[in-house]
Design a protein around this motif. Sequence first.
Motif, PDB file in Angstrom:
ATOM      1  N   LEU A  65      53.144   2.544  43.222  1.00 55.76           N
ATOM      2  CA  LEU A  65      51.905   2.081  42.256  1.00 55.76           C
ATOM      3  C   LEU A  65      52.776   0.655  41.825  1.00 55.76           C
ATOM      4  O   LEU A  65      53.561   0.716  40.927  1.00 55.76           O
ATOM      5  CB  LEU A  65      51.571   3.026  41.381  1.00 55.76           C
ATOM      6  N   ASP A  66      52.055  -0.562  42.014  1.00 60.45           N
ATOM      7  CA  ASP A  66      52.794  -1.684  41.463  1.00 60.45           C
ATOM      8  C   ASP A  66      52.361  -1.839  39.978  1.00 60.45           C
ATOM      9  O   ASP A  66      51.491  -1.213  39.507  1.00 60.45           O
ATOM     10  CB  ASP A  66      52.623  -2.867  42.267  1.00 60.45           C
ATOM     11  N   GLY A  67      53.069  -2.588  38.923  1.00 60.33           N
ATOM     12  CA  GLY A  67      52.900  -3.080  37.919  1.00 60.33           C
ATOM     13  C   GLY A  67      51.695  -3.346  37.485  1.00 60.33           C
ATOM     14  O   GLY A  67      50.809  -3.117  36.511  1.00 60.33           O
ATOM     15  N   LEU A  68      50.872  -4.094  38.048  1.00 58.88           N
ATOM     16  CA  LEU A  68      49.398  -4.624  37.842  1.00 58.88           C
ATOM     17  C   LEU A  68      48.612  -3.416  37.835  1.00 58.88           C
ATOM     18  O   LEU A  68      47.549  -3.440  37.268  1.00 58.88           O
ATOM     19  CB  LEU A  68      48.879  -5.816  38.880  1.00 58.88           C
ATOM     20  N   GLU A  69      48.661  -2.779  38.986  1.00 58.52           N
ATOM     21  CA  GLU A  69      47.788  -1.372  39.203  1.00 58.52           C
ATOM     22  C   GLU A  69      47.870  -0.546  38.181  1.00 58.52           C
ATOM     23  O   GLU A  69      46.999   0.108  37.567  1.00 58.52           O
ATOM     24  CB  GLU A  69      47.858  -1.114  40.568  1.00 58.52           C
ATOM     25  N   LEU A  70      49.153  -0.272  37.747  1.00 60.45           N
ATOM     26  CA  LEU A  70      49.487   0.737  36.697  1.00 60.45           C
ATOM     27  C   LEU A  70      48.848   0.105  35.355  1.00 60.45           C
ATOM     28  O   LEU A  70      48.487   1.036  34.850  1.00 60.45           O
ATOM     29  CB  LEU A  70      51.028   0.739  36.461  1.00 60.45           C
ATOM     30  N   ARG A  71      49.086  -1.212  35.150  1.00 63.52           N
ATOM     31  CA  ARG A  71      48.523  -1.827  33.861  1.00 63.52           C
ATOM     32  C   ARG A  71      46.865  -1.467  33.905  1.00 63.52           C
ATOM     33  O   ARG A  71      46.231  -1.077  32.753  1.00 63.52           O
ATOM     34  CB  ARG A  71      48.849  -3.311  33.657  1.00 63.52           C
ATOM     35  N   ARG A  72      46.085  -1.678  34.960  1.00 68.97           N
ATOM     36  CA  ARG A  72      44.878  -1.551  35.097  1.00 68.97           C
ATOM     37  C   ARG A  72      44.405  -0.049  34.742  1.00 68.97           C
ATOM     38  O   ARG A  72      43.363   0.360  33.922  1.00 68.97           O
ATOM     39  CB  ARG A  72      44.280  -1.957  36.508  1.00 68.97           C
ATOM     40  N   LYS A  73      45.198   0.776  35.518  1.00 69.96           N
ATOM     41  CA  LYS A  73      44.922   2.344  35.230  1.00 69.96           C
ATOM     42  C   LYS A  73      45.113   2.640  33.817  1.00 69.96           C
ATOM     43  O   LYS A  73      44.240   3.623  33.342  1.00 69.96           O
ATOM     44  CB  LYS A  73      45.811   3.186  36.351  1.00 69.96           C
ATOM     45  N   LEU A  74      46.104   2.209  33.333  1.00 68.38           N
ATOM     46  CA  LEU A  74      46.372   2.733  31.775  1.00 68.38           C
ATOM     47  C   LEU A  74      45.215   1.876  30.844  1.00 68.38           C
ATOM     48  O   LEU A  74      44.983   2.507  30.150  1.00 68.38           O
ATOM     49  CB  LEU A  74      47.622   2.069  31.373  1.00 68.38           C
ATOM     50  N   LYS A  75      44.983   0.580  31.122  1.00 67.33           N
ATOM     51  CA  LYS A  75      43.871   0.113  30.407  1.00 67.33           C
ATOM     52  C   LYS A  75      42.441   0.873  30.361  1.00 67.33           C
ATOM     53  O   LYS A  75      41.569   0.996  29.759  1.00 67.33           O
ATOM     54  CB  LYS A  75      43.580  -1.485  30.793  1.00 67.33           C
TER      55      LYS A  75
END
Length: 142
Positions: A65-75
Amino acid sequence: MNKNGAIIIIEDDQDDQLLLEQVFNELDYSNERVYFPDGAAALDYLNGQIPLPFLILSDINLPKLDGLELRRKLKNNADLNLKCIPYLYLTTALNHQLVVDAYSTSAQGFFVKPSTYSEIRDTMKRIMEYWQKCAAPNNFEQ
């Protein structure tokens, strides 16, 4: 924001993990550092019952899970989003579109990994000083 909370570091390169740990030790910050080699492991951890972290430093190019997708999931996670955990990218990847993509995830910063130890130390010191002084809705004192 829990200024005494852990610093979550999502970095798949063990040499970079060791370097960051050395920097934080030298700067003598008392925050625990919790390292994850991929975004999926970090997401599982952050979705668990844990004390509120201080901030998240994430690489962009990560396995699972790349950093961009991780951030989207957290957001998109209402509980985590309300906790006001600063999310900063710390990566070697740099191009205009990547920076645009990173900020489109509502990240609070994008830093290119410096090439020397002293530059890394200076960058981490500035990041820590900034966020230690920053007010957030969940730590506002009247």
